[in-house]
Design a protein around this motif. Sequence first.
Motif, PDB file in Angstrom:
ATOM      1  N   LYS A 144     -18.092  56.505  -0.080  1.00  0.00           N
ATOM      2  CA  LYS A 144     -16.650  56.714  -0.213  1.00  0.00           C
ATOM      3  C   LYS A 144     -15.915  55.419   0.096  1.00  0.00           C
ATOM      4  O   LYS A 144     -16.171  54.787   1.129  1.00  0.00           O
ATOM      5  CB  LYS A 144     -16.188  57.829   0.736  1.00  0.00           C
ATOM      6  N   ILE A 145     -15.009  55.012  -0.789  1.00  0.00           N
ATOM      7  CA  ILE A 145     -14.238  53.783  -0.603  1.00  0.00           C
ATOM      8  C   ILE A 145     -12.911  54.102   0.069  1.00  0.00           C
ATOM      9  O   ILE A 145     -12.171  54.988  -0.363  1.00  0.00           O
ATOM     10  CB  ILE A 145     -13.990  53.087  -1.957  1.00  0.00           C
ATOM     11  N   LEU A 146     -12.630  53.376   1.147  1.00  0.00           N
ATOM     12  CA  LEU A 146     -11.375  53.560   1.885  1.00  0.00           C
ATOM     13  C   LEU A 146     -10.514  52.311   1.755  1.00  0.00           C
ATOM     14  O   LEU A 146     -10.925  51.219   2.158  1.00  0.00           O
ATOM     15  CB  LEU A 146     -11.657  53.823   3.368  1.00  0.00           C
TER      16      LEU A 146
ATOM     17  N   ALA B 131     -10.078  41.275  -6.896  1.00  0.00           N
ATOM     18  CA  ALA B 131      -9.827  39.888  -6.498  1.00  0.00           C
ATOM     19  C   ALA B 131      -9.581  39.028  -7.734  1.00  0.00           C
ATOM     20  O   ALA B 131      -8.673  38.178  -7.753  1.00  0.00           O
ATOM     21  CB  ALA B 131     -11.012  39.345  -5.694  1.00  0.00           C
ATOM     22  N   GLU B 132     -10.373  39.251  -8.784  1.00  0.00           N
ATOM     23  CA  GLU B 132     -10.193  38.479 -10.019  1.00  0.00           C
ATOM     24  C   GLU B 132      -8.870  38.826 -10.689  1.00  0.00           C
ATOM     25  O   GLU B 132      -8.166  37.938 -11.194  1.00  0.00           O
ATOM     26  CB  GLU B 132     -11.360  38.729 -10.977  1.00  0.00           C
TER      27      GLU B 132
ATOM     28  N   ARG C  94     -11.931  49.038 -10.244  1.00  0.00           N
ATOM     29  CA  ARG C  94     -12.564  48.164 -11.219  1.00  0.00           C
ATOM     30  C   ARG C  94     -14.079  48.314 -11.300  1.00  0.00           C
ATOM     31  O   ARG C  94     -14.739  47.493 -11.907  1.00  0.00           O
ATOM     32  CB  ARG C  94     -12.220  46.708 -10.874  1.00  0.00           C
ATOM     33  N   GLY C  95     -14.632  49.342 -10.652  1.00  0.00           N
ATOM     34  CA  GLY C  95     -16.080  49.503 -10.730  1.00  0.00           C
ATOM     35  C   GLY C  95     -16.533  50.732  -9.987  1.00  0.00           C
ATOM     36  O   GLY C  95     -15.757  51.378  -9.273  1.00  0.00           O
TER      37      GLY C  95
ATOM     38  N   GLU D 282     -18.365  45.908  -6.787  1.00  0.00           N
ATOM     39  CA  GLU D 282     -17.759  45.730  -8.117  1.00  0.00           C
ATOM     40  C   GLU D 282     -16.244  45.865  -8.034  1.00  0.00           C
ATOM     41  O   GLU D 282     -15.495  45.122  -8.678  1.00  0.00           O
ATOM     42  CB  GLU D 282     -18.304  46.774  -9.097  1.00  0.00           C
ATOM     43  N   ASN D 283     -15.790  46.815  -7.233  1.00  0.00           N
ATOM     44  CA  ASN D 283     -14.364  47.089  -7.116  1.00  0.00           C
ATOM     45  C   ASN D 283     -13.614  45.901  -6.504  1.00  0.00           C
ATOM     46  O   ASN D 283     -12.606  45.440  -7.047  1.00  0.00           O
ATOM     47  CB  ASN D 283     -14.151  48.348  -6.272  1.00  0.00           C
TER      48      ASN D 283
END
Length: 200
Positions: free
Chosen positions: A81-83, A48-49, A36-37, A42-43
């Motif tokens: 990096k998102i894990l 969550a929303e 989401r971002g 942001e993600n």
Amino acid sequence: MSRIILASASPRRRELLQQIGLRFEIMPSHKEEVMRGQTPSENVMGLAEDKARDIFETLPEGMRKDVLVIGADTVVSLDGKILGKPKDEEDALSMLRFLQGNMHQVYTGVCLVTAESTQVFYEKTDVTMYEASDEELEVYIRSGEPMDKAGSYGIQGLGTILVREIHGDYNNVVGLPVSAIWQRLTKNEITRKFVIDNKE
């Protein structure tokens, strides 16, 4: 009587919300998670929303005015990096190798939805890991604990042996920044009534 609904099946989030003395129901969101971002904050806020609104909108319209839905999402981030949660044991080992010896960030996004208001925010905690051998990491992975955890470790369980230090909210790393949630709920005129009605 107002109701609080937690849009998550996570036993850790359930325990943390119980810890602050709230009565609530559990209705897990099964909405597909889509990035989401561009940033971790942001993600997690977007996801969550999505989860909170998914549950809120499944409720009959006549019930919505007396309901507060809490949605949450947690990710680990290192060097941009998102894990998320590992796909399998090999993925878990790859994540843990990436994290060892480094400081990373744990982001948890929270969304509080009522008929009258929506509050979306995030908490960030810095976590530094010890260096660990592949053998140590494989033993940990065989315990099964990493498989449903963002970043492939659980600080509140056996994974604590991998953690050297943290800066910030410990509960945020577990999966829900309940102190921040309490502050938001009690300091907002609309959501304060939910705390009063549902305090054990």
